[in-house]
Design a protein around this motif. Structure first.
Motif, PDB file in Angstrom:
ATOM      1  N   THR B 135       5.609   4.142  -1.800  1.00 34.57           N
ATOM      2  CA  THR B 135       4.895   3.140  -1.002  1.00 34.57           C
ATOM      3  C   THR B 135       3.587   2.697  -1.664  1.00 34.57           C
ATOM      4  O   THR B 135       2.602   2.425  -0.998  1.00 34.57           O
ATOM      5  N   THR B 136       3.590   2.654  -3.022  1.00 33.21           N
ATOM      6  CA  THR B 136       2.397   2.197  -3.729  1.00 33.21           C
ATOM      7  C   THR B 136       2.338   0.675  -3.758  1.00 33.21           C
ATOM      8  O   THR B 136       1.305   0.073  -3.469  1.00 33.21           O
ATOM      9  N   GLY B 137       3.456   0.051  -4.129  1.00 27.78           N
ATOM     10  CA  GLY B 137       3.486  -1.403  -4.141  1.00 27.78           C
ATOM     11  C   GLY B 137       2.886  -2.024  -5.389  1.00 27.78           C
ATOM     12  O   GLY B 137       2.631  -3.218  -5.429  1.00 27.78           O
ATOM     13  N   THR B 245       3.031   1.042   4.621  1.00 25.64           N
ATOM     14  CA  THR B 245       1.790   0.857   3.853  1.00 25.64           C
ATOM     15  C   THR B 245       2.131   0.721   2.367  1.00 25.64           C
ATOM     16  O   THR B 245       1.491   1.306   1.519  1.00 25.64           O
ATOM     17  N   GLY B 246       3.180  -0.069   2.114  1.00 28.42           N
ATOM     18  CA  GLY B 246       3.673  -0.223   0.746  1.00 28.42           C
ATOM     19  C   GLY B 246       2.998  -1.349   0.007  1.00 28.42           C
ATOM     20  O   GLY B 246       2.271  -1.142  -0.954  1.00 28.42           O
ATOM     21  N   GLY B 247       3.233  -2.574   0.471  1.00 30.32           N
ATOM     22  CA  GLY B 247       2.526  -3.682  -0.142  1.00 30.32           C
ATOM     23  C   GLY B 247       3.343  -4.574  -1.041  1.00 30.32           C
ATOM     24  O   GLY B 247       2.825  -5.558  -1.558  1.00 30.32           O
ATOM     25  N   THR B 343      -5.871   1.631   4.499  1.00 34.17           N
ATOM     26  CA  THR B 343      -4.573   2.167   4.895  1.00 34.17           C
ATOM     27  C   THR B 343      -3.663   2.356   3.690  1.00 34.17           C
ATOM     28  O   THR B 343      -2.533   2.791   3.841  1.00 34.17           O
ATOM     29  N   THR B 344      -4.156   2.020   2.498  1.00 41.14           N
ATOM     30  CA  THR B 344      -3.412   2.120   1.236  1.00 41.14           C
ATOM     31  C   THR B 344      -2.216   1.166   1.187  1.00 41.14           C
ATOM     32  O   THR B 344      -1.254   1.453   0.491  1.00 41.14           O
ATOM     33  N   THR B 345      -2.270   0.059   1.932  1.00 43.50           N
ATOM     34  CA  THR B 345      -1.168  -0.903   1.864  1.00 43.50           C
ATOM     35  C   THR B 345      -1.268  -1.723   0.578  1.00 43.50           C
ATOM     36  O   THR B 345      -0.305  -1.835  -0.172  1.00 43.50           O
ATOM     37  N   ASN B 489      -3.521   7.112  -5.298  1.00 40.89           N
ATOM     38  CA  ASN B 489      -3.634   7.024  -3.842  1.00 40.89           C
ATOM     39  C   ASN B 489      -2.632   6.064  -3.225  1.00 40.89           C
ATOM     40  O   ASN B 489      -2.721   5.754  -2.034  1.00 40.89           O
ATOM     41  N   ASN B 490      -1.659   5.597  -4.039  1.00 40.22           N
ATOM     42  CA  ASN B 490      -0.589   4.721  -3.551  1.00 40.22           C
ATOM     43  C   ASN B 490      -1.092   3.428  -2.913  1.00 40.22           C
ATOM     44  O   ASN B 490      -0.577   3.003  -1.873  1.00 40.22           O
ATOM     45  N   ILE B 491      -2.112   2.821  -3.526  1.00 36.70           N
ATOM     46  CA  ILE B 491      -2.629   1.552  -3.026  1.00 36.70           C
ATOM     47  C   ILE B 491      -1.831   0.389  -3.597  1.00 36.70           C
ATOM     48  O   ILE B 491      -1.286  -0.417  -2.875  1.00 36.70           O
ATOM     49  N   GLY B 492      -1.802   0.331  -4.924  1.00 36.75           N
ATOM     50  CA  GLY B 492      -1.152  -0.792  -5.603  1.00 36.75           C
ATOM     51  C   GLY B 492      -2.133  -1.516  -6.489  1.00 36.75           C
ATOM     52  O   GLY B 492      -2.377  -1.102  -7.615  1.00 36.75           O
TER      53      GLY B 492
HETATM   54  K   LIG Z   1       0.440   0.694  -1.087  1.00 37.90           K
END
Ligand SMILES: [K+]
Ligand SMILES: [K+]
Lengths: 541, 541
Positions: B135-137, B245-247, B343-345, B489-492
């Motif tokens: 769910t990093t995106g 919260t992927g993105g 939210t790390t989206t 942190n799986n933000i993207g």
């Molecule tokens: K993300």
């Protein structure tokens, strides 16, 4: 021990500190005479520095007044009172506050100028004073070479604060007076690093050994510098700067101005010594050099220097950095800068801000490593890094073998302190928190004009102009991070606007106060300072 | 439990995972038909996506083959064998390895192109697959808008991996099958955050609640997006991207491409929900909304969003940032970006890399905060930040009152786990260590060509040319830090070369592998992954 602080005792101690600081200023007087302040590269001063002398006298008068006032206020002698842990922590913290403010007076009263026509402000004086005492060596004095801007006796005071700060205000106390359990607490507060507590005579012995070796190395280095071509004045000041891992020089171009491989290699050697645990140096002197070679911290210290230097030389040559054209010059520049940053001295011969990004990045990280425990070097201390790595490794094992409990080992011996691992992790987290908060505060509140961007003009810029401004300001995040790291770890120079060829003069007065605060936090055991700001510390429980 | 791993059991579990991944690919087939993959902004596809369908079939064939092979190899049934802690950790870690590799097959076999004429490499496929599951995106697909480069069924698979990753491969297991103590261990390994262990039925209940709420919110959001003007296909993909919260988006301009305040505010609301502890949402649904308002983590979560948004709006307007000209647009842009990063989206409507340095700095820090425990958000989790601050405050008190022991409290209740403080500090230090090492590795080994600087030409540049190159490369330190933070942190998206309007395509293949590794570390409890690389984990004790 949750009782009200013993204020009379506290005041008497602080009074003594103020008197000592005042007394130490007298050492600067001789250098107001031109014959005492001969310079290697510059023409000698032409006349006795009258105004600066009056400034010094006034500063001493203030120190003595405050000192005697404190002792007078603290005269109510409670019978059998002696120092507890809490008082000891308060004394260490407050001593540094006194030293910062009183040490600033000579700069302020002497009419020192940060540049031609720019008289030093009081906050800048405090910055310079704290930078000296904390052995950081960051400066706001832009021009040391133009005669008359900074009087020689003030230039000596500046380097002399390095000497005093390296020794530690409190080490002096313990070595000379001995203060029972409080002495131990004070030592612990001022000379951080996870060391075993000894008995009091042992602590006093440690303090004496530290002071003796420190003094001896200072004298030795002064003589060597003198015979390598420096004037007596310059030799003295640079010896103080090196042995305290301070980094104040007496020239704009710092040690690079001498352009002498001999002086540079001498400095490298003595910086390495200054970053070594003085107890190990003592043991080597009395015929037990093996202890040094077997010591885990010392081995890690030398190992890190060697590996990082190799990396810096390799990547510097690959990227064709300035001063990295031949292997010899690459090694000379690389080793000097690595040792200078690692020991937290911060002398510059090369501007590592112009190196490739591996060099810039690794030196930024190296700022946090610092010297060995029991040395004059700042930073986290090598022993904490070593223990940190060991703790992470042990925890990895514990994660899949929860029932196998293996002790933490250092130099082959099991550590018997069950709270050590917790304390190490806590210390890293605390430094991380202080770093992050200070960095964000600096990024937020430091005006863009420090980076040469005039705020009010941004709205009226063309698109292209905005892009250019943004490019300049892009460096702000890294520059601020490096400035916080360089002051918190008592290095001195950092990257960008605080690079080796530049200084802290451009920062706002508020930022300078923040740096003063970070320099104290870096020099003294963090808790001793932070505690002064916890209300419950001052209250009856 | 220091015994040899139960390999047959391990293999059977992994085999099942492979079969499930293969089965889940079948959901993509419908979208190979033009009528199923209608787009909001783009013309519909003209024909059935034949090549992509063959690619999906081939991928499924590989999944099933590997799955049945694993189950065949693991057929030797030891009587009464069940899963221990160690096996559970191994299964979670290895499941993610399988998911990364098998999930990459559809991209690779379908002839997907990262840009016109640039077929995707296998490492890039793994990057995209891991970015989806974790769910990093973060993406390497530069061009989603040109028809034919990325087939619609692959675009669906990409968003579908978000849905699966948000749910958690193992949650599915526990919810459906229940796995006794191993289920607990697996839950702990995949859903990090310091939560109290419950009994197994309770764990299974938690997993079911999580799955039900997750599914419900996904359906609800899809319907809302549809009625707000998205095509069914886009609504489905963006609902997956938001709730996990992927993105991942289906357009180059991400959610900004819709330019709809309605869609943006819906997304803000559902991102906040996705970052909330699902147990609290469940309690609110069954009529106990007070628990939510009393929850310390939830209050901190909302508080941080509010304060940071206020700061971003204030400093953004003061610095005349793009999109901050009126209070309304400043609030709209600021809140969206703060919630998206917190939210790390990682959805982008505005490119925060072009904001002032306060905005850039605070969002960089915010990346590490993340959502609440028990949500689909990544990062350190708000609860760890809250506990971290409480621990530091308690330690300050302990420093001057060593005999007063006060317990750690959360939401008014004392925490009875004596190892909690140690574990929190350890976690911060571990993340710090991983961040620092990855950052240095990236700075060191990533070629300068990623920043548009051709290595070989540096030596031949004029002085002025060198200065210009240096200016471009100065950003490398920050860009690398943001890329590591955004993947760990799986933000993207991050800053600079990985900013909201750019992507990870420019990085070298080695860096892409590093990012795959960091994304797994960020999504799964760090230890479960690191342990796979500790030799003693696999050995008999
Ligand atoms: K993300
Ligand atoms: K220094």
């Amino acid at each position: 021990m949750a009782s009200l602080l013993n204020f009379p005792l506290l005041l008497r101690f602080l009074g003594t500190i103020c008197l000592l600081i005042g007394a130490s200023m007298s050492f600067s007087f001789p250098f107001a005479f031109p014959m005492m302040a001969e310079r290697t590269h510059l023409p000698p001063a032409t006349a006795f520095e009258q105004r600066a002398t009056y400034g010094l006298l006034a500063s001493m008068a203030v120190c003595f007044s405050v000192g005697f006032l404190f002792r007078f206020l603290g005269r109510s002698h409670r019978q059998g009172s002696h120092l507890f842990r809490k008082e000891a922590m308060a004394i260490v913290g407050l001593s540094w506050v006194c030293a910062t403010i009183l040490g600033a007076l000579p700069y302020y009263f002497s009419g020192t100028q940060t540049a031609a026509g720019m008289p030093i402000t009081f906050i800048e004086s405090m910055f310079e004073s704290q930078s000296g005492f904390s052995t950081t060596g960051a400066t706001v004095l832009t021009d040391l070479d133009t005669p008359g801007l900074v009087p020689h006796c003030i230039l000596f005071w500046r380097s002399w604060t390095h000497f005093l700060g390296g020794l530690g205000i409190v080490v002096l106390f313990v070595a000379i007076l001995g203060q029972g359990s409080a002495g131990k607490a004070m030592m612990r507060a001022e000379m951080p690093g996870p060391t075993k507590d000894g008995s009091m005579p042992r602590m006093q012995h440690t303090a004496l050994v530290f002071a003796a070796i420190y003094l001896g190395l200072n004298i030795l280095l002064t003589i060597i510098y003198f015979f390598e071509g420096m004037s007596a004045f310059d030799a003295l000041c640079h010896a103080f700067g090196t042995m305290a891992t301070g980094g104040f020089s007496t020239y704009n171009r710092s040690l690079g101005g001498f352009d002498s491989p001999l002086i540079e290699s001498t400095t490298i050697g003595f910086m390495v010594l200054a970053g070594t645990n003085f107890t190990l140096l003592y043991l080597s002197l009395i015929g037990r050099p093996r202890r040094m070679l077997r010591d885990a911290e010392f081995r890690a210290y030398i190992g890190i220097i060697a590996i990082v230097t190799a990396g810096v030389v390799f990547f510097g040559m690959r990227a064709h950095d300035e001063g990295f054209s031949t292997l010899t010059s690459a090694f000379r520049n690389g080793l000097f800068q690595v040792v200078s940053v690692m020991t937290t001295t911060g002398y510059g011969t090369a501007d590592f801000d112009h190196w490739n990004n591996f060099g810039r990045g690794i030196l930024l990280l190296l700022m946090f490593v610092g010297g060995c425990a029991g040395s004059t070097g700042g930073g986290l201390k090598v022993i904490r890094i070593v223990l940190f790595c060991k703790i992470l490794r042990l925890e990895m094992e514990r994660a899949h073998r929860p029932r196998v409990i293996r002790p933490l080992r250092i130099s082959g011996q099991a550590v018997d302190d069950p709270t050590l691992a917790h304390n190490i992790l806590l210390y890293f987290c605390l430094v991380l928190a202080i770093f992050v908060v200070s960095w964000l505060a600096l990024v937020t509140f430091e005006p863009n004009s420090t980076w040469g961007v005039v705020e009010s003009s941004v709205a009226n810029q063309s698109e292209q102009g905005k892009e250019l401004l943004k490019g300049t300001l892009d460096d702000k995040l890294v520059d601020c991070a490096s400035a916080v790291a360089a002051t918190l770890n008592n290095i001195g120079p950092g990257l960008g606007v605080v690079g080796a060829t530049r200084n802290y003069a451009g920062f706002s007065q508020g930022a300078k106060l923040l740096f003063v605060w970070l320099m104290v936090l870096g020099r003294v055991e963090i808790f001793s300072v932070l505690l002064l700001f916890v209300p419950s510390f001052w209250r009856r429980a």
